[in-house]
Write an enzyme that holds these catalytic residues in place. Structure first.
Site, mmCIF file in Angstrom:
data_model
loop_
_atom_site.group_PDB
_atom_site.id
_atom_site.type_symbol
_atom_site.label_atom_id
_atom_site.label_comp_id
_atom_site.label_asym_id
_atom_site.label_seq_id
_atom_site.Cartn_x
_atom_site.Cartn_y
_atom_site.Cartn_z
ATOM 1 N N LYS A 191 -23.312 -42.791 4.154
ATOM 2 C CA LYS A 191 -24.037 -41.514 4.093
ATOM 3 C C LYS A 191 -25.515 -41.711 4.426
ATOM 4 O O LYS A 191 -26.109 -40.900 5.139
ATOM 5 C CB LYS A 191 -23.834 -40.853 2.736
ATOM 6 C CG LYS A 191 -22.425 -40.285 2.645
ATOM 7 C CD LYS A 191 -22.175 -39.481 1.405
ATOM 8 C CE LYS A 191 -20.773 -38.891 1.475
ATOM 9 N NZ LYS A 191 -20.034 -39.007 0.232
ATOM 10 N N LYS B 213 -11.556 -42.287 11.646
ATOM 11 C CA LYS B 213 -10.886 -41.898 10.393
ATOM 12 C C LYS B 213 -10.975 -40.378 10.199
ATOM 13 O O LYS B 213 -12.042 -39.789 10.418
ATOM 14 C CB LYS B 213 -11.570 -42.582 9.198
ATOM 15 C CG LYS B 213 -10.848 -42.347 7.887
ATOM 16 C CD LYS B 213 -11.681 -42.755 6.681
ATOM 17 C CE LYS B 213 -12.562 -41.612 6.229
ATOM 18 N NZ LYS B 213 -13.101 -41.754 4.866
ATOM 19 N N LYS C 47 -13.454 -34.980 6.245
ATOM 20 C CA LYS C 47 -14.056 -33.645 6.198
ATOM 21 C C LYS C 47 -15.434 -33.661 6.854
ATOM 22 O O LYS C 47 -15.810 -32.736 7.551
ATOM 23 C CB LYS C 47 -14.199 -33.190 4.744
ATOM 24 C CG LYS C 47 -12.900 -32.749 4.118
ATOM 25 C CD LYS C 47 -13.002 -32.709 2.594
ATOM 26 C CE LYS C 47 -11.649 -32.996 1.985
ATOM 27 N NZ LYS C 47 -11.703 -33.337 0.558
HETATM 28 P P1 TYM Z 1 -11.836 -37.448 -1.311
HETATM 29 O O1 TYM Z 1 -11.857 -36.051 -1.826
HETATM 30 O O2 TYM Z 1 -12.818 -37.822 -0.258
HETATM 31 O O3 TYM Z 1 -10.405 -37.792 -0.748
HETATM 32 C C1 TYM Z 1 -9.230 -37.514 -1.508
HETATM 33 C C2 TYM Z 1 -8.182 -38.553 -1.259
HETATM 34 O O4 TYM Z 1 -7.812 -38.544 0.132
HETATM 35 C C3 TYM Z 1 -7.865 -39.869 0.653
HETATM 36 N N1 TYM Z 1 -8.243 -39.795 2.090
HETATM 37 C C4 TYM Z 1 -7.569 -40.411 3.068
HETATM 38 N N2 TYM Z 1 -6.457 -41.182 3.046
HETATM 39 C C5 TYM Z 1 -5.983 -41.643 4.239
HETATM 40 N N3 TYM Z 1 -6.584 -41.372 5.432
HETATM 41 C C6 TYM Z 1 -7.701 -40.600 5.506
HETATM 42 N N4 TYM Z 1 -8.245 -40.317 6.689
HETATM 43 C C7 TYM Z 1 -8.247 -40.090 4.286
HETATM 44 N N5 TYM Z 1 -9.315 -39.292 3.971
HETATM 45 C C8 TYM Z 1 -9.292 -39.133 2.626
HETATM 46 C C9 TYM Z 1 -8.946 -40.565 -0.175
HETATM 47 O O5 TYM Z 1 -8.812 -41.966 -0.134
HETATM 48 C C10 TYM Z 1 -8.673 -39.992 -1.548
HETATM 49 O O6 TYM Z 1 -7.643 -40.712 -2.210
HETATM 50 N N6 TYM Z 1 -14.241 -40.013 -4.862
HETATM 51 C C11 TYM Z 1 -12.951 -39.392 -4.539
HETATM 52 C C12 TYM Z 1 -12.508 -38.395 -5.591
HETATM 53 C C13 TYM Z 1 -12.442 -38.938 -6.963
HETATM 54 C C14 TYM Z 1 -11.480 -39.863 -7.478
HETATM 55 C C15 TYM Z 1 -11.809 -40.067 -8.829
HETATM 56 C C16 TYM Z 1 -10.375 -40.509 -6.890
HETATM 57 C C17 TYM Z 1 -13.284 -38.633 -7.984
HETATM 58 N N7 TYM Z 1 -12.901 -39.303 -9.086
HETATM 59 C C18 TYM Z 1 -11.042 -40.926 -9.638
HETATM 60 C C19 TYM Z 1 -9.621 -41.382 -7.717
HETATM 61 C C20 TYM Z 1 -9.972 -41.573 -9.049
HETATM 62 C C21 TYM Z 1 -13.105 -38.671 -3.207
HETATM 63 O O7 TYM Z 1 -14.173 -38.232 -2.847
HETATM 64 O O8 TYM Z 1 -11.939 -38.476 -2.533
#
Ligand code: TYM
Length: 328
Positions: A112, A193, A196
């Site tokens: 970021k 990848k 969003k």
């Molecule tokens: P976030 O909201 O960015 O993404 C949610 C989940 O989607 C997975 N993901 C992907 N997997 C495969 N290929 C991709 N291109 C891809 N893009 C996203 C992410 O790995 C994730 O599993 N910090 C976390 C949210 C969070 C969290 C937690 C997760 C907050 N507290 C505690 C686990 C445990 C996040 O921003 O995910």
């Protein structure tokens, strides 16, 4: 006992990466014996969202998405992160035992910064809140995509520092990523990848003309269909691999490899992909529409989940408070 836990940020429409990397695993885990906690990470979303109505809308959309895809609130504790303020209390305790260096090494934070985002303190301490999320429920298994693995490893470190200082308070969790590389890191329409923040996603409930248009944007090149090609270099085949069974995928790959008059053009691959997306998500699209017409029920489910989540998190908070001397 296995305790599954994971969270997703309500930052708009969930894309295929979120689905194949995470949501699908979350929903499948409800068949596995153990406890299940899945939540909407709305506190985390505040590090990027500044529009209150948009945030409320995104939270509703994510709740409806999970339920439409088959999450069963009887078996899963499904809730909003901000309904469990105990995680903020744990965040502080973890922050006091965590070195700046650990957070400075976080890839997602460094990415970021590299993109020119001016970081808030919240963005910097984001992994501490995530660690509190995981540790609050004594989670053992955290199903996530590859990009979140480092955050789970940082959680292990933070739990280790705390336990090392005050005794065995926290359970050390592990990340669970999908075995297939393409599922753990789903590519975007441009081959990077899917994310969003890159604008290269495909919303899982996209349909009709909009779906056709998005799939039309998947990166191709100008080589003619007859030209034999290495299937590993054809992004459309990566997308098809998310949906097709091994046999059908093998056939498409073979035809692309062989080239000649029988080889499919990119247009054929796109048409098959649209069909596959419709087949896979069609029934969930219908359920989504029904749920959108009954948001009171969705809210009730989240509140019920929050109650159960708070109970568990409060017990962990009490244990941690006693261990470090905040309580007798
Ligand atoms: P976030 O909201 O960015 O993404 C949610 C989940 O989607 C997975 N993901 C992907 N997997 C495969 N290929 C991709 N291109 C891809 N893009 C996203 C992410 O790995 C994730 O599993 N910090 C976390 C949210 C969070 C969290 C937690 C997760 C907050 N507290 C505690 C686990 C445990 C996040 O921003 O995910």
């Amino acid at each position: 006992m296995t305790t599954f836990l994971s969270g997703i940020q309500p930052s708009g429409q969930q894309h295929l990466g979120n689905y194949f990397g995470a949501i699908r695993q979350h929903i499948a885990s409800q068949e596995v014996e153990g406890e299940h906690y899945f939540f909407i990470a709305d506190y985390h979303a505040l590090t990027t969202t500044r529009d209150a109505e948009q945030l409320r809308e995104n939270v509703r959309e994510l709740a409806v998405t999970y339920l439409a895809l088959g999450l069963d609130p009887e078996r899963v504790v499904f809730f909003r992160q901000s309904d469990v303020p105990q995680v903020l209390e744990l965040t502080w305790l973890l922050a006091t035992v965590t070195g700046m260096g650990l957070l400075e090494r976080a890839h997602s934070y460094k990415d970021k910064l590299a993109k020119g985002i001016k970081p808030s303190v919240g963005l910097f301490t984001y992994p501490v809140l995530m660690a509190a999320d995981i540790l609050a429920y004594d989670a053992t298994d955290v199903p996530v995509g590859k990009d979140q693995v480092q955050h789970v490893e940082m959680t292990q470190d933070m739990a280790g520092y705390f336990n090392g200082t005050y005794g065995e308070v926290f359970v050390i969790p592990k990340a669970r990523i999908p075995e297939r590389e393409k599922l753990a890191k789903v590519p975007g329409l441009d081959g990077e990848k899917m994310s969003k923040s890159y604008g290269n996603g495909l919303w899982i409930f996209e349909e009709g003309k909009a779906l056709k248009k998005r799939i039309g944007r998947i990166l191709t090149d100008s080589r003619p269909p007859e030209e034999p090609k290495d299937p590993d270099g054809v992004l459309l085949l990566d997308f098809l691999s998310l949906f097709l069974d091994a046999e059908e995928l093998g056939e498409w790959r073979e035809r692309v490899r062989a080239g000649g008059a029988q080889a499919p053009g990119y247009g054929h691959l796109k048409a098959r992909l649209i069909e596959a997306v419709d087949e896979h998500f069609g029934p969930a699209r219908e359920r989504r529409r029904e749920l959108l017409a009954d948001l009171g029920e969705v809210e009730r489910i989240l509140e019920q989940g929050a109650e159960r989540a708070r109970e568990r998190a409060a017990a962990t908070r009490d244990r941690a408070y006693r261990a470090c001397g905040l309580r007798g």
